[in-house]
Design an enzyme around this catalytic site. Structure first.
Site, PDB file in Angstrom:
ATOM      1  N   LYS A  13      45.007  31.274  14.224  1.00 50.55           N
ATOM      2  CA  LYS A  13      44.328  32.411  13.617  1.00 50.55           C
ATOM      3  C   LYS A  13      43.274  32.915  14.572  1.00 50.55           C
ATOM      4  CE  LYS A  13      44.409  34.147   9.289  1.00 50.55           C
ATOM      5  NZ  LYS A  13      45.659  34.477   8.613  1.00 50.55           N
ATOM      6  N   THR A  61      48.574  29.896   9.102  1.00 51.81           N
ATOM      7  CA  THR A  61      47.362  30.384   9.757  1.00 51.81           C
ATOM      8  C   THR A  61      46.282  30.636   8.708  1.00 51.81           C
ATOM      9  OG1 THR A  61      48.053  32.707   9.659  1.00 51.81           O
ATOM     10  CG2 THR A  61      48.688  31.423  11.598  1.00 51.81           C
ATOM     11  N   ASP A  62      46.729  30.890   7.487  1.00 55.11           N
ATOM     12  CA  ASP A  62      45.761  31.046   6.412  1.00 55.11           C
ATOM     13  C   ASP A  62      45.014  29.736   6.183  1.00 55.11           C
ATOM     14  OD1 ASP A  62      45.415  31.191   3.035  1.00 55.11           O
ATOM     15  OD2 ASP A  62      44.783  32.892   4.268  1.00 55.11           O
ATOM     16  N   PHE A 164      25.249  47.743  50.305  1.00 53.24           N
ATOM     17  CA  PHE A 164      26.618  47.379  50.662  1.00 53.24           C
ATOM     18  C   PHE A 164      26.970  48.065  51.964  1.00 53.24           C
ATOM     19  CE2 PHE A 164      30.329  45.193  50.027  1.00 53.24           C
ATOM     20  CZ  PHE A 164      31.466  45.977  50.074  1.00 53.24           C
ATOM     21  N   ARG A 181      21.377  51.261  46.644  1.00 54.86           N
ATOM     22  CA  ARG A 181      22.279  51.790  45.630  1.00 54.86           C
ATOM     23  C   ARG A 181      21.946  51.159  44.287  1.00 54.86           C
ATOM     24  NH1 ARG A 181      28.096  48.526  46.069  1.00 54.86           N
ATOM     25  NH2 ARG A 181      27.164  46.454  45.875  1.00 54.86           N
ATOM     26  N   VAL A 236      27.884  42.178  45.587  1.00 60.03           N
ATOM     27  CA  VAL A 236      28.046  41.453  44.322  1.00 60.03           C
ATOM     28  C   VAL A 236      28.496  40.031  44.623  1.00 60.03           C
ATOM     29  CG1 VAL A 236      29.322  41.368  42.167  1.00 60.03           C
ATOM     30  CG2 VAL A 236      28.595  43.557  43.082  1.00 60.03           C
ATOM     31  N   GLN A 237      29.385  39.904  45.611  1.00 59.67           N
ATOM     32  CA  GLN A 237      29.909  38.590  45.968  1.00 59.67           C
ATOM     33  C   GLN A 237      28.786  37.624  46.331  1.00 59.67           C
ATOM     34  OE1 GLN A 237      31.210  41.490  46.727  1.00 59.67           O
ATOM     35  NE2 GLN A 237      33.394  41.403  47.182  1.00 59.67           N
ATOM     36  N   ASN A 263      31.893  45.963  38.789  1.00 56.38           N
ATOM     37  CA  ASN A 263      30.887  46.753  39.477  1.00 56.38           C
ATOM     38  C   ASN A 263      30.942  48.159  38.886  1.00 56.38           C
ATOM     39  OD1 ASN A 263      29.094  47.931  41.192  1.00 56.38           O
ATOM     40  ND2 ASN A 263      30.068  47.205  43.071  1.00 56.38           N
ATOM     41  N   HIS A 265      30.108  51.661  38.651  1.00 54.99           N
ATOM     42  CA  HIS A 265      29.558  52.541  39.682  1.00 54.99           C
ATOM     43  C   HIS A 265      28.723  53.679  39.121  1.00 54.99           C
ATOM     44  CE1 HIS A 265      32.092  50.291  42.334  1.00 54.99           C
ATOM     45  NE2 HIS A 265      33.179  50.661  41.692  1.00 54.99           N
TER      46      HIS A 265
END
Lengths: 305, 573
Positions: A13, A61-62, A164, A181, A236-237, A263, A265
């Site tokens: 569920k 699943t109930d 960057f 940036r 970012v890396q 990222n 932008h």
């Protein structure tokens, strides 16, 4: 029809939602809430339900939903990792033909409202963001388990302090290198606990009791925010690697830390037609496409004293 | 790393700071005057403070600057101190409460003084009335002590000295002692005393931080940061040993809960020693005879399975498994040992080191504090009084606090002959965990100096060299460790790590495979799927790392518990 065989299956569920209220025994007006969404998937001897339309092994699943709601009432579900362990053990114990279970719990954000001076109100909360706290646990009958904690959709933005440049150039590349940036992302961070260090699934209760799980969450979230804000990010890396490394150094029971960062932008709007220069002042929030960067960081081998 | 201190009373029973207090309680001016001319009396007292000669001072400063000079000897100072000891009869050494001002001692001194000639008394009543700083009640004495202790130098000694002076103001005629009762000191020297004392009293009363000019010349600042903390510890409150124990237990519990795995030791299912009643002795013999550590581990496992309360068997099991590069198993065994015998010193030290290896720094610090509280109780007790809560999250502050305890312990025996190598080891581990590798290496080298044939110490030195990016020297240290004990799997593992760091993957893998093969014990049948209870995950993971680095991912799947090192070699070489 050509003969076929079922190679993998799982069922359960999803999106079982509830809100639990915890009352302070000394003052029942003081309350804590948890709003959660639970997903449970079972694996085991269910093949005949697929191949022979034999429903006898299926735990509905109930029923899975009922179980989640009953256990949520009767058990201490803070933190969600503890609840996940409890649910996992319950299903494995109760149904002998279940050989494995995947529990995923998302906790929604309800932060206590405070007065202007910071004193909190007893039972009033504010949804300050769509951020989720996540726990996912895979547990097998033979005792193997993997617990991962995390957070996602923590949306942040910094208006400078991000660069960057120096990237690879080729005839398909048009990107202009920049030293200033905007950096914006929805943080998706996850830290996997070291199952060998923990030993058995029961260790999760101890970890919860001692506050280590909540502490790890606090550390991870704070490290993410701090490094995001402090670093003049070369990429970012690079920033995500530093975040992961820092978290590993703070929580010895964690084996690896993973990040998945879009990222998002923000592009400089062009005012040249009006004769104006846009000095990193007005941007266009671009909804798509977005960069997507992922990494997993583990501890390096170290000499032993 | 020898620091100053001195005296030969380093036994765990006596209070290590005893000689400081002696200084305080016995006014030795008379003895000095026996040896020297009366006029030099005051200077003599001062010179006791100035015992650190220039050369020693240089040594100290060079240590503080992290020079690589070897341990420097405090022999001259130690000699002087022992001279003092010979001359002063033992007073009531109630150090249990640290250097707390002891009113009873004063009574004694007073009484002794009364028995001296009347000449004394009159001299002193004069000086008492002169001094503006009449402190009529004993309640004020502790505070005076405290302010006197703001002297950052050889805190204990100067404080003791000050105590001696304050003794003068409150105990007329205290200058006498049994042996010299009735000796009359020249009026001239007494006058000097009075003047100096007046100066001192004046200075004391107003400001806590008043530097005491009279003795100012020692080690200025060198120990400032170390001793500053100590000043506060001479407080009125004290924790009994039991309260301290309880407080420590609470903190240790806190750390213990968060590391659940180490709860139960997982025994091997097949154990050739299982029914052997002499399993423990066999285990010891195996270790001495250079058998594989895994075999010795089996013997000790049998011993504890037969007798779960066998403290030493648990201890040996823990030691063997950590040396065998099976850290989790080692920690389980050591924790069990400590459950049975909470003050077992080797278990505490080994466990602390294992915690550091696994990244549980706070637990390591708590364990080291337990160690030093057990072996050097007075030092730890004072510090606990100063700071009752271990700050669970502030790793650095915790480290600093425990480091200061160890430094105090190290100062008790600065000369190599008496140096406690375990204190040096503990200190090294503390520095290692905050990555001050130069200091770490000094400490481990000092420990090696005392125990040159201890493979464990060589391995630790190697590990600190390795982590400060000196893999070639690290390899030398590891090799020395392996010469001393060829079965030392951990040292071999470390070799592998260093070779990987140097990019020499073939060598690394060779050593790691050798290490793994040392886990195979004759007599243990081949178990399908290689399910041996305690695996060295570190050996396996590092082997995978090396394979990754040399781009042999195809072999990574073959690395798993119970793998056969010999057949694996064929894939590579």
């Amino acid at each position: 029809m050509a003969p076929t065989v079922l190679t993998a299956s799982t069922y359960g569920k999803d999106n079982v939602k509830f809100l639990k209220v915890k009352k302070d025994p000394s003052n029942p007006q003081k309350q804590e809430v948890m709003e959660a969404t639970v997903k449970i998937l079972l694996t085991g001897d269910f093949d005949i339900s697929y191949t022979k339309a034999d429903n006898s092994p299926i735990v509905p699943t109930d029923t899975v939903k009922n179980t989640i709601l009953v256990e949520a009432k009767t058990f201490d579900i803070w933190p969600i990792e503890r609840f996940a362990a409890h649910l996992a053990e319950h299903f494995i114990k109760k149904y002998s033909h279940v050989s494995g279970i995947d529990v995923t719990i998302h906790q929604h954000r309800w932060s206590r409202i405070t007065k202007e001076d910071g004193t909190p109100y007893d039972h009033s909360f504010l949804k300050d963001g769509e951020e989720l706290r996540v726990a996912s646990l895979n547990y097998k009958r033979n005792g193997d388990f993997v617990l991962t904690s995390g957070l996602k959709d923590l949306t942040v933005l910094k208006s400078t302090g991000s660069m960057f440049y120096g990237f690879h150039d080729c005839d398909y590349t048009t990107l202009i290198p920049v030293t200033d940036r905007i950096l914006s992302t929805d943080v998706d961070a996850a830290w996997e606990w070291d199952s060998k260090k923990l030993g058995s699934i029961k260790a999760i209760y101890g970890l919860a009791e001692s506050g280590a799980i909540d502490a790890a969450f606090k550390h991870a979230r704070q490290v993410t925010l701090d490094l995001f804000a402090i670093e003049n990010s070369p990429s970012v890396q690079a920033t995500m690697y530093n975040m992961a490394s820092k978290i590993l150094s703070l929580v010895p029971q964690v084996r690896t830390v993973s990040y998945s960062l879009p990222n998002k932008h923000y592009f400089l709007i062009d005012y040249k037609w009006k004769g104006l220069k846009n000095d990193n002042e007005v941007f266009y929030p671009s909804p798509h496409p977005n960069g997507l960067i992922k990494c997993t960081v583990a501890r390096d081998i170290k000499a032993k004293l | 790393m020898s620091l100053l201190g001195g005296g030969s009373e380093c036994s765990t029973g006596a209070n290590p700071l005893a000689h400081f207090n002696k200084h305080a309680q016995e006014d030795t001016s008379l003895q000095q005057s026996l040896r020297n001319q009366p006029g030099q009396q005051r200077r003599m007292m001062l010179r006791e403070e100035n015992q650190m000669s220039m050369s020693e001072k240089q040594h100290m400063e060079s240590f503080m600057r992290n020079d690589q000079t070897g341990a420097f000897s405090f022999q001259p100072m130690a000699n002087e101190l022992s001279n003092i000891h010979r001359h002063t009869p033992l007073a009531n050494q109630n150090i249990q409460r640290g250097n707390q001002f002891n009113p009873q001692e004063f009574q004694q001194l007073n009484m002794r003084a009364e028995s001296a000639g009347p000449g004394w008394t009159s001299e002193f009543s004069q000086s008492v009335s002169h001094s503006p700083a009449q402190l009529p009640s004993q309640q004020q004495q502790p505070s005076m002590m405290r302010s006197s202790l703001n002297r950052p130098l050889m805190g204990g000694m100067s404080s003791g000295f000050m105590m001696g002076r304050s003794a003068m103001s409150h105990a007329p005629g205290v200058h006498a002692n049994q042996a010299d009762a009735g000796r009359v000191v020249e009026v001239e020297s007494m006058q000097q005393w009075e003047d100096t004392f007046k100066e001192y009293e004046a200075g004391l009363q107003g400001r806590e931080d008043e530097p005491i000019e009279v003795n100012a010349n020692i080690m200025d600042g060198a120990f400032e940061q170390v001793w500053d903390n100590i000043q506060e510890t001479y407080a009125d409150t004290e924790l009994t040993n039991d309260e301290y124990q309880a407080a420590w237990e609470k903190d240790f519990e806190q750390y213990a809960i968060s590391r659940m795995n180490y709860g139960k030791y997982a025994f091997e299912e097949q154990n050739q020693f299982a029914n052997d009643p002499d399993a423990y002795e066999i285990g010891l013999k195996l270790m001495e005879s250079g058998a594989k550590l895994s075999e010795a581990a089996l013997a000790f496992e049998a011993a504890v399975q037969q007798n779960p309360d066998h403290v030493n068997a648990w201890l040996k099991l823990g030691e063997v498994q950590t040396q065998n590069e099976k850290e989790s198993a080692g920690i389980s065994a050591l924790e069990k040992c400590l459950q049975l015998s909470p003050e077992n010193l080797p278990a505490l030290m080994t466990l602390a080191i294992s915690y550091v290896n696994d990244g549980y720094d706070n637990a390591a610090y708590a364990t080291l504090e337990r160690w030093i509280q057990t072996k050097y109780p007075q030092i730890a007790q004072q510090a606990r009084v100063e700071n009752p809560d271990i700050e669970a999250d502030d790793r650095v502050a915790l480290n600093k606090r425990i480091t200061q305890l160890f430094i105090k312990a190290a100062q008790l025996s600065p000369d190599v002959a008496n140096m406690d190598p375990d204190v040096q080891t503990g200190l090294g581990v503390l520095f290692y965990s905050i990555e001050e590798f130069d200091k770490t290496m000094d400490c481990f080298r000092a420990a090696i100096g005392v125990r040159p044939d201890d493979a464990l110490s060589w391995n630790r030195l190697g590990a600190s060299l390795a982590n400060s990016n000196r893999p070639e020297e690290a390899i030398e240290a590891y090799s020395r460790a392996l010469q001393l004990n060829p079965n030392f799997v951990r040292a071999r593992y470390n070799l592998g790590v260093s070779y990987i760091n140097m990019g020499m993957y073939d060598d690394a893998i060779e050593h790691l495979l050798t290490g793994l093969s040392m886990h195979k014990v004759d007599g243990l049948e081949e178990i399908p799927d290689g399910m041996v209870s305690n695996q060295s995950t570190s050996l396996l993971e590092t082997l995978k790392r090396a394979l990754l680095a040399m781009d042999r991912r195809d072999l990574i799947d073959k690395v798993k518990p119970g793998m056969d090192a010999d057949s694996f070699r064929k894939f590579l070489f």
